[in-house]
Design a protein around this motif. Structure first.
Motif, short mmCIF file in Angstrom:
data_model
loop_
_atom_site.label_atom_id
_atom_site.label_comp_id
_atom_site.label_asym_id
_atom_site.label_seq_id
_atom_site.Cartn_x
_atom_site.Cartn_y
_atom_site.Cartn_z
N THR A 10 0.92 -1.29 0.08
CA THR A 10 -0.06 -0.12 0.06
C THR A 10 1.00 1.15 0.15
N LEU A 25 -0.07 -4.29 2.62
CA LEU A 25 -1.55 -3.89 2.36
C LEU A 25 -2.08 -3.39 3.57
N ASP A 35 -3.23 0.63 -3.29
CA ASP A 35 -2.58 -0.78 -3.46
C ASP A 35 -1.89 -0.94 -4.72
#
Length: 64
Positions: A10, A25, A35
């Motif tokens: 991310t 993430l 993402d």
């Protein structure tokens, strides 16, 4: 057009601080987080003068 590969990281921005953070993430509830798949995370480039914080290696990349 979007990437069809599985997201693995991310990306978040701090525009005022001219900083980008790339980490694991996120939960998916931050509208300012993006993402990325492994290929796009590896190819990440930022504007000159910005700093990249990469969680996985705990290193800081400063562009000039």
């Amino acid at each position: 057009m979007s990437c069809n590969r599985e997201a693995v990281a991310t990306l978040t921005f701090d525009y005022d601080g001219r900083m980008v953070a790339l980490g694991p993430l996120g939960a998916g509830d931050d509208p300012h987080a993006h993402d990325l798949c492994a290929q796009h995370a590896e190819r990440l480039s930022v504007p000159s003068g910005w700093t990249v914080l990469r969680h996985a290696s705990f290193r800081v990349d400063a562009t000039e």
